[in-house]
Scaffold this active site. Structure first.
Site, PDB file in Angstrom:
ATOM      1  N   ARG A 229       0.858  -1.189   0.000  1.00 59.43           N
ATOM      2  CA  ARG A 229       0.000   0.000   0.000  1.00 59.43           C
ATOM      3  C   ARG A 229       0.887   1.230   0.000  1.00 59.43           C
ATOM      4  O   ARG A 229       1.980   1.224   0.595  1.00 59.43           O
ATOM      5  CB  ARG A 229      -0.892   0.040   1.248  1.00 59.43           C
ATOM      6  CG  ARG A 229      -2.132  -0.792   1.154  1.00 59.43           C
ATOM      7  CD  ARG A 229      -3.161  -0.211   0.172  1.00 59.43           C
ATOM      8  NE  ARG A 229      -4.329  -1.038   0.092  1.00 59.43           N
ATOM      9  CZ  ARG A 229      -4.516  -2.021  -0.802  1.00 59.43           C
ATOM     10  NH1 ARG A 229      -3.596  -2.295  -1.692  1.00 59.43           N
ATOM     11  NH2 ARG A 229      -5.637  -2.712  -0.824  1.00 59.43           N
ATOM     12  N   HIS A 277      -0.928   1.086  -9.620  1.00 63.82           N
ATOM     13  CA  HIS A 277      -1.660   0.166  -8.733  1.00 63.82           C
ATOM     14  C   HIS A 277      -2.324  -0.965  -9.535  1.00 63.82           C
ATOM     15  O   HIS A 277      -3.542  -1.154  -9.486  1.00 63.82           O
ATOM     16  CB  HIS A 277      -2.705   0.938  -7.914  1.00 63.82           C
ATOM     17  CG  HIS A 277      -3.130   0.193  -6.679  1.00 63.82           C
ATOM     18  ND1 HIS A 277      -3.461   0.816  -5.500  1.00 63.82           N
ATOM     19  CD2 HIS A 277      -3.291  -1.139  -6.433  1.00 63.82           C
ATOM     20  CE1 HIS A 277      -3.806  -0.081  -4.590  1.00 63.82           C
ATOM     21  NE2 HIS A 277      -3.714  -1.285  -5.143  1.00 63.82           N
TER      22      HIS A 277
HETATM   23  P1  NAP Z   1      -1.982 -11.458   4.298  1.00 64.12           P
HETATM   24  O1  NAP Z   1      -2.145 -12.849   3.801  1.00 64.12           O
HETATM   25  O2  NAP Z   1      -2.946 -10.944   5.292  1.00 64.12           O
HETATM   26  O3  NAP Z   1      -0.498 -11.324   4.854  1.00 64.12           O
HETATM   27  C1  NAP Z   1      -0.051 -10.182   5.520  1.00 64.12           C
HETATM   28  C2  NAP Z   1       1.355 -10.433   6.018  1.00 64.12           C
HETATM   29  O4  NAP Z   1       1.855  -9.226   6.593  1.00 64.12           O
HETATM   30  C3  NAP Z   1       1.434 -11.510   7.106  1.00 64.12           C
HETATM   31  O5  NAP Z   1       2.564 -12.313   6.927  1.00 64.12           O
HETATM   32  C4  NAP Z   1       1.552 -10.686   8.383  1.00 64.12           C
HETATM   33  O6  NAP Z   1       2.251 -11.341   9.440  1.00 64.12           O
HETATM   34  C5  NAP Z   1       2.369  -9.515   7.894  1.00 64.12           C
HETATM   35  N1  NAP Z   1       2.193  -8.375   8.783  1.00 64.12           N
HETATM   36  C6  NAP Z   1       1.063  -7.706   9.092  1.00 64.12           C
HETATM   37  N2  NAP Z   1       1.309  -6.737  10.005  1.00 64.12           N
HETATM   38  C7  NAP Z   1       2.629  -6.810  10.280  1.00 64.12           C
HETATM   39  C8  NAP Z   1       3.491  -6.102  11.143  1.00 64.12           C
HETATM   40  N3  NAP Z   1       3.041  -5.106  11.931  1.00 64.12           N
HETATM   41  N4  NAP Z   1       4.796  -6.457  11.182  1.00 64.12           N
HETATM   42  C9  NAP Z   1       5.260  -7.454  10.426  1.00 64.12           C
HETATM   43  N5  NAP Z   1       4.500  -8.185   9.565  1.00 64.12           N
HETATM   44  C10 NAP Z   1       3.194  -7.858   9.499  1.00 64.12           C
HETATM   45  O7  NAP Z   1      -2.024 -10.426   3.082  1.00 64.12           O
HETATM   46  P2  NAP Z   1      -1.753 -10.700   1.531  1.00 64.12           P
HETATM   47  O8  NAP Z   1      -2.925 -11.334   0.900  1.00 64.12           O
HETATM   48  O9  NAP Z   1      -0.432 -11.353   1.389  1.00 64.12           O
HETATM   49  O10 NAP Z   1      -1.705  -9.196   0.984  1.00 64.12           O
HETATM   50  C11 NAP Z   1      -0.804  -8.243   1.524  1.00 64.12           C
HETATM   51  C12 NAP Z   1      -1.189  -6.852   1.071  1.00 64.12           C
HETATM   52  O11 NAP Z   1      -0.894  -6.680  -0.310  1.00 64.12           O
HETATM   53  C13 NAP Z   1      -2.678  -6.510   1.142  1.00 64.12           C
HETATM   54  O12 NAP Z   1      -3.058  -6.147   2.445  1.00 64.12           O
HETATM   55  C14 NAP Z   1      -2.796  -5.344   0.171  1.00 64.12           C
HETATM   56  O13 NAP Z   1      -2.592  -4.128   0.859  1.00 64.12           O
HETATM   57  C15 NAP Z   1      -1.637  -5.575  -0.797  1.00 64.12           C
HETATM   58  N6  NAP Z   1      -2.117  -5.868  -2.166  1.00 64.12           N
HETATM   59  C16 NAP Z   1      -1.772  -5.029  -3.169  1.00 64.12           C
HETATM   60  C17 NAP Z   1      -2.172  -5.314  -4.460  1.00 64.12           C
HETATM   61  C18 NAP Z   1      -1.758  -4.459  -5.606  1.00 64.12           C
HETATM   62  O14 NAP Z   1      -2.284  -4.634  -6.710  1.00 64.12           O
HETATM   63  N7  NAP Z   1      -0.806  -3.574  -5.436  1.00 64.12           N
HETATM   64  C19 NAP Z   1      -2.938  -6.452  -4.712  1.00 64.12           C
HETATM   65  C20 NAP Z   1      -3.270  -7.284  -3.669  1.00 64.12           C
HETATM   66  C21 NAP Z   1      -2.849  -6.976  -2.379  1.00 64.12           C
HETATM   67  P3  NAP Z   1       1.700 -12.683  10.120  1.00 64.12           P
HETATM   68  O15 NAP Z   1       1.894 -13.772   9.064  1.00 64.12           O
HETATM   69  O16 NAP Z   1       2.564 -12.877  11.290  1.00 64.12           O
HETATM   70  O17 NAP Z   1       0.250 -12.439  10.412  1.00 64.12           O
HETATM   71  C1  GLV Z   2      -5.338  -4.248  -4.387  1.00 58.31           C
HETATM   72  O1  GLV Z   2      -4.670  -3.334  -4.110  1.00 58.31           O
HETATM   73  C2  GLV Z   2      -5.812  -5.190  -3.442  1.00 58.31           C
HETATM   74  O2  GLV Z   2      -5.831  -4.902  -2.233  1.00 58.31           O
HETATM   75  O3  GLV Z   2      -6.199  -6.297  -3.885  1.00 58.31           O
END
Ligand code: NAP
Ligand code: GLV
Length: 314
Positions: A229, A277
């Site tokens: 983000r 994005h």
């Molecule tokens: P997820 O499965 O919820 O994983 C989040 C990870 O971040 C987990 O490993 C978590 O740790 C870690 N985390 C959270 N808070 C933390 C902290 N304070 N310190 C250290 N580690 C922390 O999420 P995801 O599906 O992988 O997606 C991650 C993010 O990518 C989304 O929230 C979104 O903002 C972004 N995203 C962007 C796009 C884009 O197109 N640019 C698309 C999709 C997603 P734990 O494993 O210990 O819980």
């Molecule tokens: C995109 O940014 C998402 O959160 O999937």
């Protein structure tokens, strides 16, 4: 038959409305604000940056779908009703993110921007070579997306280390929490950020963090890839880190303000690669199908998968 409200004022609501109508014979599709009808009918909402206060006006709501993997745009609404929040997770979406991460890691590792520059200037100048195993990629966030990207990079033989909130037992070196951050950063040549935006992660990509990255790797600098983000990064610090050399370059998909203002120095920076994005972008129809299959699952089995932990914030 369920009644679904499309609540995505920042995108092209009509396009989404049409895609939902076309693909869901069993549901009634409503569109916020003009075609929302009687709010007592609404059972599911598909939302992206909904105006605060709207969701609490829906008394029969069963679940809220975030139209992305991130949910900070929902949790920002202090009046959010107490129903399950489901976020977008899907193998295709995960693969799209892994493509983005791998593409940018490989571009930096294979000196893509240098050779582009040399081509434009008719310069034939091979640089010294190095192996993927000499490069350490630090994955910030070991969730659905971080783990998949890490696995792909390990197939290329990159040395991958990871950082998360809670401890992990994985087949590569991991660190966790604030205490583990300095050791994680010290060994990292390419920092990939796939964290959610929470109160703990806001602004985490700052000058102090960039200065702790390794600069002893074979590429002679540290590189940032942020597809989490925009508000995870302090953009003025990215610019400062690039000019002082604590960062050698950056690939950025997300920004503090989106669209990125035309006045931002990042646009023209020779060491910055910008995408709007789209790192894990999928066609509208694919996202609609994901939501519809999750609604089908809830309606037929009562099982709610990919529910967000509100307390954690992701
Ligand atoms: P997820 O499965 O919820 O994983 C989040 C990870 O971040 C987990 O490993 C978590 O740790 C870690 N985390 C959270 N808070 C933390 C902290 N304070 N310190 C250290 N580690 C922390 O999420 P995801 O599906 O992988 O997606 C991650 C993010 O990518 C989304 O929230 C979104 O903002 C972004 N995203 C962007 C796009 C884009 O197109 N640019 C698309 C999709 C997603 P734990 O494993 O210990 O819980
Ligand atoms: C995109 O940014 C998402 O959160 O999937």
């Amino acid at each position: 038959m369920s009644t679904i409200l499309i609540l995505i004022p920042r995108w092209h609501p009509q396009v989404w409305h049409q895609a939902f109508v076309k693909r869901s014979i069993n549901h009634e599709i409503r569109l916020w604000p003009d075609q929302a009808g009687d709010l007592n009918d609404i059972e599911y909402v598909c939302a992206w940056h909904p105006p605060p206060g709207v969701l609490r006006m829906l008394p029969r709501l069963k679940a809220i779908f975030s139209m992305g993997a991130g949910v900070e745009h929902l949790l920002a609404d202090e009046t959010l009703p107490n129903v399950p929040i489901l976020r977008m997770t899907d193998p295709e979406l995960t693969c799209r993110m892994t493509e983005y991460v791998t593409m940018n890691v490989l571009s930096y590792h294979r000196r893509r921007s240098l050779y582009d520059f040399q081509q434009r200037n008719r310069i034939w100048k091979p640089e010294s070579e190095h192996r993927t195993s000499d490069v350490t990629v630090g994955m910030m966030g070991l969730g659905v997306l971080g783990l998949h990207s890490a696995d792909m990079l390990r197939q290329f033989n990159f040395n991958v280390v990871g950082w998360s909130l809670t401890p992990k037992q994985l087949s590569f070196q991991t660190y966790h929490g604030t205490d583990g951050l300095p050791r994680f950063l010290a060994g990292t040549d390419i920092l990939v950020c796939l964290l959610p935006l929470t109160s703990a992660t806001r602004g985490i990509l700052n000058l102090s963090v960039f200065r702790q990255l390794s600069r002893n790797g074979p590429l002679g600098g540290a590189y940032l890839i942020n597809a989490g983000r925009g508000k995870l990064q302090i953009e003025a610090d990215v610019v400062q880190a690039l000019s002082e050399g604590s960062l050698d370059g950056a690939a950025m998909d997300v920004f503090e303000q989106e669209p990125l203002p035309s006045s931002s120095p990042l646009w023209a920076h020779p060491k910055v690669t910008i995408t709007p994005h789209v790192a894990a972008g999928l066609p509208t129809e694919a996202l609609v199908d994901i939501v519809l299959s999750k609604i089908e699952q809830i309606e037929t089995t009562g099982i709610v998968s990919d529910e967000v932990d509100r307390k954690r914030g992701y």
